[in-house]
Write an enzyme that holds these catalytic residues in place. Structure first.
Site, PDB file in Angstrom:
ATOM      1  N   HIS A 158       0.813  -1.221   0.000  1.00 52.67           N
ATOM      2  CA  HIS A 158       0.000   0.000   0.000  1.00 52.67           C
ATOM      3  C   HIS A 158       0.844   1.267   0.000  1.00 52.67           C
ATOM      4  O   HIS A 158       0.331   2.353  -0.260  1.00 52.67           O
ATOM      5  CB  HIS A 158      -0.930   0.002   1.222  1.00 52.67           C
ATOM      6  CG  HIS A 158      -2.021  -1.020   1.120  1.00 52.67           C
ATOM      7  ND1 HIS A 158      -3.315  -0.699   0.791  1.00 52.67           N
ATOM      8  CD2 HIS A 158      -2.006  -2.365   1.259  1.00 52.67           C
ATOM      9  CE1 HIS A 158      -4.058  -1.799   0.761  1.00 52.67           C
ATOM     10  NE2 HIS A 158      -3.284  -2.835   1.029  1.00 52.67           N
ATOM     11  N   ASP A 366       3.586   9.472  -0.829  1.00 56.36           N
ATOM     12  CA  ASP A 366       2.410   8.692  -0.435  1.00 56.36           C
ATOM     13  C   ASP A 366       2.184   7.593  -1.456  1.00 56.36           C
ATOM     14  O   ASP A 366       2.309   7.831  -2.659  1.00 56.36           O
ATOM     15  CB  ASP A 366       1.174   9.612  -0.409  1.00 56.36           C
ATOM     16  CG  ASP A 366       0.222   9.277   0.721  1.00 56.36           C
ATOM     17  OD1 ASP A 366       0.138   8.097   1.094  1.00 56.36           O
ATOM     18  OD2 ASP A 366      -0.441  10.203   1.234  1.00 56.36           O
TER      19      ASP A 366
END
Ligand code: GDG
Length: 458
Positions: A158, A366
């Protein structure tokens, strides 16, 4: 259809009526598990102290068995707070300066993965498909293989995957790379992460990139791909539409009446660029006196990982910074920054996104960033706001209608805020329409299906 077995550090148990709705990822995984039948295994979040954890707690809900294990206090310290959050998390977010290697923590990480494997193996059937999530559990497949398991096993990361020069500062990078080669499919968020992975393998001479998305390393051939995670776009849009009637959202609307709302929503984490963002907001206000008393910046930042000293320190830093800026530029009738340091309910969040003229999403790095996608999905099609998005968020590879910024460039981000505030309706609609169309097509269900289709075929 084979059963699906999902393994992640934490497990989202099914919602009880009256609970806040779960996030999109949990909903999509639960739906996939419900369809195929299966197991979701992970850590309960509880510690058994110094004693051995009790046997797995098994809870059946419909077609799904939730299998939860406690961990000893030492395991939580070394595996979770230690190696996962103080080595892998900073390294994968390019923060070499914050990584704290310790042999004890590294050993704890591998030990807990072995423990997970031993607890999971007795529950498995021969043709189960196993889907492992995130950086906490990279060595899990190797441990399962060691026990003789031949099942198809996929892994999805992720968070970002860094370039070789960053990754290889980590003393156990070989074991981590070797661990990934035991999967049949390794999924990343973006093409950049996948390239970093392949580049590292090739450059260090530990593997090769073959054709058709295949890699070979440590004597194994496996598939690698990128699968950009989405949200439940249509449901979230509906949710935001209905949230207009929520009492808290109504109050918030009254309190910003006559001012443009800028919203930031992030777990309190150094990767999210919150301090740079506050600097950019301050710069925007100072260089645009016409906007004095015309904007409110609402930053919602639930605490996370407060046990890790860097996070505790950040909490103080952000609160002080917001206070300093308010003191310097606020007036008796205007508090420029409203800083909320706790979690708020999902319906309220959806309503606030919709109220906001600017979604300010400026992480320094991110994996994807779901807040950016939620902000877009929540907008009013007749009067959409503007997304100001860091080019270093995975979401920037998809959301081309956003104003992309370099979050290290404070002036550039301030200029983008100004441009967003002043953007004409037609341009806002055009940019939003492009992004929304993409998000409706590439939602979280599609992400889940794409990954499982490739894993099944791998
Ligand atoms: C990791 C990766 C990747 C936040 N504050 C509140 C709240 N939230 C919700 C948001 C969003 C989620 O938390 C945060 O997701 P992000 O994607 O932005 O970031 P991470 O937590 O770092 O997630 C990231 C993600 O995994 C998925 O693969 O995109 O890159 O770092 O859904 O809405 N929700 C509520 N109240 C809050 O105050 N209810």
């Amino acid at each position: 259809m084979s059963r699906l077995v999902v393994v992640s550090n934490r497990v989202t148990l099914p919602q009880k009526s009256g609970d806040a709705p779960a996030g999109g990822l949990a909903v999509a995984l639960q739906a996939a598990l419900e369809e195929r039948g299966g197991i979701w295994m992970g850590w309960s979040g509880k510690s058994s102290g110094a004693g051995e954890p009790a046997p797995l707690s098994l809870q059946e809900h419909g077609n799904i068995t939730y299998a939860l294990t406690d961990l000893t206090k030492t395991d939580v310290e070394e595996y979770y707070h230690g190696f996962a959050n103080r080595v892998l998390w900073p390294i994968c977010h390019y923060r070499l300066d914050l990584a704290e290697y310790g042999r004890k923590e590294m050993a704890g990480y591998f030990r807990v993965n072995r423990f997970f494997a031993h607890r999971l193996a007795p529950l498995l059937e021969e043709d189960d498909i196993i889907w492992v999530h995130d950086y906490h559990l990279i060595p899990l497949a190797a441990e399962l293989r060691q026990m003789g398991l031949k099942n198809r096993i996929g892994f999805f990361l992720h968070i970002p995957w860094p370039p070789a020069d960053v990754l290889f500062t980590m003393p156990v990078h070989e074991e981590i790379m070797r661990g990934l080669s035991h999967y049949d499919l390794v999924g990343f968020q973006t093409d950049h992460d996948l390239d970093n992975f392949g580049g590292g393998l090739v450059r260090e001479g530990i593997g090769e990139r073959l054709s058709e998305g295949k890699f070979t390393s440590y004597g194994r051939t496996f598939k690698g791909g990128f699968y950009s995670i989405g949200i439940e776009t249509a449901a979230f849009a509906e949710f935001a539409r209905n949230a207009a009637n929520n009492a808290i959202v109504r109050k918030a609307r009254q309190s910003v009446e006559g001012r443009d709302l800028i919203i930031g929503v992030d777990r309190l984490d150094y990767s999210k660029g919150i301090t740079q963002r506050i600097d950019a907001f301050e710069h925007f206000i100072k260089s645009n006196p016409g906007h004095h008393n015309r904007v409110t910046y609402l930053q919602i930042t639930p605490k996370s990982r407060s046990e890790v000293p860097e996070y505790e320190q950040m909490q103080r830093m952000v609160a002080e910074q917001a206070g300093r800026v308010n003191g310097a530029i606020g007036t008796v009738d205007w508090v420029p920054i409203r800083y909320i340091n706790r979690s708020i309910g999902r319906p309220v969040l959806a309503g606030l996104y919709r109220l906001a003229r600017i979604g300010l999403v400026t992480p320094l790095r991110d994996g994807m960033n779901l807040v950016a996608k939620e902000y877009v999905a929540a907008q009013d099609p007749e009067n959409p706001g503007v997304l100001v998005l860091s080019r270093f968020a995975g979401a920037a590879r998809e959301l081309r209608g956003a104003l992309l910024v370099n979050p290290y460039d404070i002036e550039g981000t301030a200029n983008a805020i100004a441009r967003g505030i002043n953007m004409p309706l037609e341009e806002r609609k055009e940019r939003w329409g492009r992004m929304m169309e993409h998000l409706l097509e590439h939602d979280v269900t599609r992400w889940c299906d794409d990954f499982l289709k490739d894993l099944t075929a791998a």
